[in-house]
Scaffold this motif. Structure first.
Motif, PDB file in Angstrom:
ATOM      1  N   GLY A 144      -3.011   0.315 -18.370  1.00  0.00           N
ATOM      2  CA  GLY A 144      -3.792   1.180 -17.500  1.00  0.00           C
ATOM      3  C   GLY A 144      -2.984   2.347 -16.954  1.00  0.00           C
ATOM      4  O   GLY A 144      -1.886   2.686 -17.441  1.00  0.00           O
ATOM      5  N   TYR A 145      -3.497   2.963 -15.924  1.00  0.00           N
ATOM      6  CA  TYR A 145      -2.900   4.165 -15.330  1.00  0.00           C
ATOM      7  C   TYR A 145      -1.440   3.925 -14.939  1.00  0.00           C
ATOM      8  O   TYR A 145      -0.562   4.745 -15.235  1.00  0.00           O
ATOM      9  N   ASP A 146      -1.178   2.803 -14.275  1.00  0.00           N
ATOM     10  CA  ASP A 146       0.176   2.555 -13.769  1.00  0.00           C
ATOM     11  C   ASP A 146       1.188   2.453 -14.913  1.00  0.00           C
ATOM     12  O   ASP A 146       2.294   2.994 -14.828  1.00  0.00           O
TER      13      ASP A 146
ATOM     14  N   GLU B  51      -9.558  10.631 -11.712  1.00  0.00           N
ATOM     15  CA  GLU B  51      -9.529   9.999 -10.397  1.00  0.00           C
ATOM     16  C   GLU B  51     -10.303   8.687 -10.358  1.00  0.00           C
ATOM     17  O   GLU B  51     -10.353   8.020  -9.323  1.00  0.00           O
TER      18      GLU B  51
ATOM     19  N   HIS C 134       0.640  -8.510  -5.787  1.00  0.00           N
ATOM     20  CA  HIS C 134      -0.213  -7.327  -5.872  1.00  0.00           C
ATOM     21  C   HIS C 134       0.393  -6.334  -6.860  1.00  0.00           C
ATOM     22  O   HIS C 134       1.608  -6.243  -7.022  1.00  0.00           O
ATOM     23  N   THR C 135      -0.473  -5.579  -7.528  1.00  0.00           N
ATOM     24  CA  THR C 135      -0.010  -4.629  -8.544  1.00  0.00           C
ATOM     25  C   THR C 135       0.992  -3.639  -7.971  1.00  0.00           C
ATOM     26  O   THR C 135       1.924  -3.204  -8.667  1.00  0.00           O
TER      27      THR C 135
ATOM     28  N   SER D 114       0.828  -1.209   0.000  1.00  0.00           N
ATOM     29  CA  SER D 114       0.000   0.000   0.000  1.00  0.00           C
ATOM     30  C   SER D 114       0.860   1.256   0.000  1.00  0.00           C
ATOM     31  O   SER D 114       0.344   2.371   0.117  1.00  0.00           O
TER      32      SER D 114
ATOM     33  N   THR E 157      -9.875   5.989 -12.558  1.00  0.00           N
ATOM     34  CA  THR E 157      -9.130   4.822 -13.035  1.00  0.00           C
ATOM     35  C   THR E 157      -8.376   4.161 -11.886  1.00  0.00           C
ATOM     36  O   THR E 157      -7.815   4.840 -11.022  1.00  0.00           O
ATOM     37  N   ASP E 158      -8.361   2.831 -11.901  1.00  0.00           N
ATOM     38  CA  ASP E 158      -7.624   2.090 -10.869  1.00  0.00           C
ATOM     39  C   ASP E 158      -6.136   2.383 -10.981  1.00  0.00           C
ATOM     40  O   ASP E 158      -5.571   2.457 -12.082  1.00  0.00           O
ATOM     41  N   ARG E 159      -5.497   2.539  -9.852  1.00  0.00           N
ATOM     42  CA  ARG E 159      -4.046   2.763  -9.804  1.00  0.00           C
ATOM     43  C   ARG E 159      -3.543   2.421  -8.416  1.00  0.00           C
ATOM     44  O   ARG E 159      -4.331   2.254  -7.485  1.00  0.00           O
ATOM     45  N   VAL E 160      -2.232   2.305  -8.271  1.00  0.00           N
ATOM     46  CA  VAL E 160      -1.628   2.095  -6.957  1.00  0.00           C
ATOM     47  C   VAL E 160      -0.996   3.396  -6.505  1.00  0.00           C
ATOM     48  O   VAL E 160      -0.698   4.283  -7.315  1.00  0.00           O
TER      49      VAL E 160
END
Length: 736
Positions: A672-674, A703, A634-635, A527, A705-708
């Motif tokens: 994706g975003y990452d 805000e 995990h991403t 995280s 879109t999935d991202r880490v």
């Protein structure tokens, strides 16, 4: 063969004014008599008056002891110049009719007439133990004339503590008389023996001279191959007459327990044989050097002893001949005692030794989780393999072995034991525990295979997990939490790991607490919660200080890896390097492939700027990305690894490495975003800043879109840099 180091000790004592006597104290077969006889012969050859006195049962009378000593001195003077000194003839008369004080006075007067120091050697002094002559002999040692040096051989140390403290005593013990490896090699130099065979023989004999001599007889008589343990037939008569025959029934019972168990203490003897005063008997036997050695004293005040291996085999041979069922019975009771006292690995070894499948199942069911969770999975597997799979028949034993195998990454071995025979004869409660244990093994298998665990079920409702034993429940929560952390199920992982920690704390299971804390630190890292990662990893390292016998190398490797990463993120580079170096050390010691890879990665990443081989390391990392341990991760962990590779390629100005890395990342995590943020970094590195700034503007405003978290940090940081370069100070400050 001659042994110069022992003669040097004897000669130094004779020449020293401070030393009054030498005590050669060791069990039978350590060469006491042979050593002193050789020394007396050497002294006589050099012109020294050296007397030889052998004690037998007659000398338990003080008058007979004095007469024997006077006669030995008289004989020594005759051996020196062929005639008896008249003063020594008079000493014999005083010994026969005078008191102890008169004898000592006459002895001092006679010794004073000698031109040099006189040596008196007394062999078999242990025969004086418990007789009036023992006090007589001790007084002789205490008040001997200055010019008289006394050496004596004994199997039982006499009351010499005062002499030890004052420095008047030189003591040659069994340890001193034991053959060293070099001496053993010399002893067998003329025989055809391999280095491996010699090492086996030395380990079995533990330097015991009699056993090594008997091994030579074995070889010369063609009884066995060179380097094998001496044939019991050669040892049997010797040990029976020299040691075993004089023992009481209680002493034999104590030694039988010592022969069956790896180590023995008084409480264990009571549990296995019901011998009253067993603790005192053990102390007496060890004091008398009867092939029993004191090893240690534990935190509960129990003193532990260990029997000499060859003597232990001799005792077991006697038991097989006279009471063949006793070995298994002692092993069974000892296993039960060790299980109750918290020594599960010893209990398992004894259960295997007792060839009792039901006992093996009981031990593994009650203590198997503790063994595996405390880092003893490898020893558990080795013990079972040595016994043979035919002894691991119980349904719980087979699943515990499978659990241990999964912990070691031995998937095929785990699957073999997972194919357990039917459990139709189990009751409801036992079946509940068996099903949840099987579930635990399947969770561990999923963890090893980098698979998700949310599709695995036990066949019982989740609420029934509260009805199984605490060790099993803690193991399930811990294993499931670690698997969930690896696959990015952060909330589920945190929930399971916190419950596992609470149970482990109630069980006082430090190893499980340590692993659970490392799991939470792993969740925090994924995280990108840097400070929580550091706090939890350091807490795990603090728990390691409370461990006793557990091998926590792999857990320590993970904890140091996480602490190294967190310190590096906080720019505490010195602390980071210390942790990553420790991580590599513990990972190599633990032999865990995943831990080694992660520790090496973080160590090289932290110290990348100073690596002498950093170009080679960066090329291997970027062209072979992603590493195996990222499979199923995990991403956040994947993106952190991607960012590290980009940093290396950009810093070394290797555009092809960056392009290859981004191409592999596209296949691994999609576009994706990452991935887009990583691509923007590449654009900046090749001078396409305006394209990167436009792309970033759209990305950071999205805000949904999935991202880490790490990608957001990089995105806003890069946006700040580009806005500053474009002269937009306000936007740059806002991005920061």
């Amino acid at each position: 063969m001659t042994r110069p180091r022992l003669f040097d000790s004897l000669n130094k004592s004779l020449m020293s004014d401070a030393h009054t006597f030498v005590m050669v104290s060791a069990p039978a077969g350590y060469g006491k008599t042979y050593l002193l006889a050789q020394w007396v012969a050497r002294l006589r050859e050099s012109g020294t008056i050296a007397a030889w006195c052998v004690v037998d049962d007659d000398e338990r009378n003080p008058v007979d002891l004095r007469k024997a000593i006077a006669g030995a001195l008289q004989e020594a003077t005759r051996a020196q110049d062929g005639q008896t000194h008249p003063d020594f003839e008079g000493l014999l008369d005083v010994a026969d009719g005078g008191s102890h004080g008169e004898f000592l006075a006459a002895l001092a007067e006679v010794i004073d007439t000698a031109r040099s120091r006189v040596e008196l050697v007394v062999d078999d002094a242990h025969r004086l133990l418990g007789s009036p002559s023992e006090d007589e002999f001790i007084r002789l040692l205490r008040w001997a004339p200055d010019n008289l040096h006394i050496s004596f051989a004994t199997r039982t140390p006499l009351s010499t503590q005062t002499a030890r403290v004052s420095g008047r005593l030189v003591e040659l013990s069994a340890d001193s008389l034991s053959f060293t490896r070099a001496e053993t090699t010399e002893l067998f130099s003329e025989l055809d023996i391999t280095p491996e065979g010699l090492e086996r023989l030395f380990s079995a004999a533990e330097g015991w001279p009699a056993a090594l001599s008997l091994a030579i007889l074995n070889v010369e008589a063609d009884v066995t191959e060179a380097g094998a343990v001496p044939d019991p037939a050669f040892l049997h008569d010797y040990l029976w007459h020299e040691v075993y025959a004089d023992l009481s029934d209680a002493e034999r019972s104590v030694l039988q327990v010592a022969a069956v168990t790896p180590q023995v203490t008084g409480d264990l003897v009571m549990a296995a044989r019901q011998v009253d005063g067993s603790g005192q008997i053990l102390r007496d036997l060890a004091m008398r050097s009867l092939m029993l050695r004191r090893v240690s004293t534990d935190c509960e005040g129990r003193t532990w002893y260990r029997i000499q291996p060859l003597f232990g085999e001799f005792v077991r041979e006697i038991m097989r001949e006279t009471a063949p069922d006793d070995i298994a019975a002692i092993a069974r009771r000892a296993a039960e005692w060790h299980c109750e006292c918290g020594h599960p690995l010893t209990a398992l070894s004894l259960a295997v030794q007792a060839t009792n499948p039901a006992l093996i199942d009981t031990v593994l069911r009650s203590k198997g989780y503790e063994l595996v969770n405390s880092g003893h999975a490898s020893e558990l597997i080795d013990t079972v393999q040595a016994a043979g799979d035919h002894l691991v028949l119980g349904p719980f034993a087979r699943l515990i072995v499978a659990y241990a195998a999964t912990t070691l990454g031995m998937v095929d071995r785990a699957l073999d034991f997972l194919a357990s025979p039917g459990v139709l004869d189990l009751g409801v409660d036992d079946l509940l525990e068996w099903d949840w244990l099987r579930y635990l093994v399947e969770v561990r298998l999923a963890f090893v295979r980098w698979e998700r665990v949310d599709t695995i079920t036990s066949g019982w409702g989740e609420s029934t997990l509260a009805d199984v034993s605490d060790p099993l429940r803690a193991s399930i929560r811990l294993s499931r939490g670690l698997a969930e952390a690896r696959s990015g199920q952060v909330e589920d992982a945190t929930h399971d790991l916190r419950i596992a920690l609470a149970i482990a704390e109630n069980l006082n299971d430090t190893a499980a607490r340590m692993m659970g804390t490392v799991g939470l630190a792993w969740v925090a890292m994924e995280s990108v919660n840097v400070r929580a990662t550091l706090e939890l990893s350091e807490k795990a390292l603090g728990l390691a200080d409370r461990l006793t016998t557990e091998d926590a190398s792999v857990v320590l490797a993970h904890a140091h890896t996480l602490a190294g990463w967190a310190n590096a993120e906080l720019l505490r580079l010195s602390a980071a390097k210390g942790h990553t170096s420790a991580a590599s050390y513990f990972a190599q010691r633990g032999g865990d492939r995943l831990a080694i890879a992660q520790a090496t990665l973080v160590e090289n990443a932290v110290g990348f700027d100073g690596l002498p081989y950093r170009r080679r390391f960066a090329q291997e990392f970027t062209t072979m990305w992603p590493p195996e341990y990222l499979s199923g991760a995990h991403t956040a962990a994947v993106v952190c690894s991607l960012q590290l590779g980009l940093r290396m390629a950009i810093e070394l100005d290797e555009r092809r490495w960056s392009e290859r890395l981004l191409d592999r990342a596209r296949q691994f995590i999609g576009e994706g975003y990452d991935w887009q943020i990583a691509y923007c970094q590449y654009l900046v590195s090749v001078g396409r800043e305006s394209v990167a700034r436009d792309a970033l503007g759209a990305l950071v405003r999205d805000e949904a879109t999935d991202r880490v978290a790490i990608s957001d940090i990089v995105a806003w940081s890069l946006s700040a840099i580009l806005e500053k370069r474009a002269g937009n100070d306000y936007r740059a400050h806002s991005a920061i």
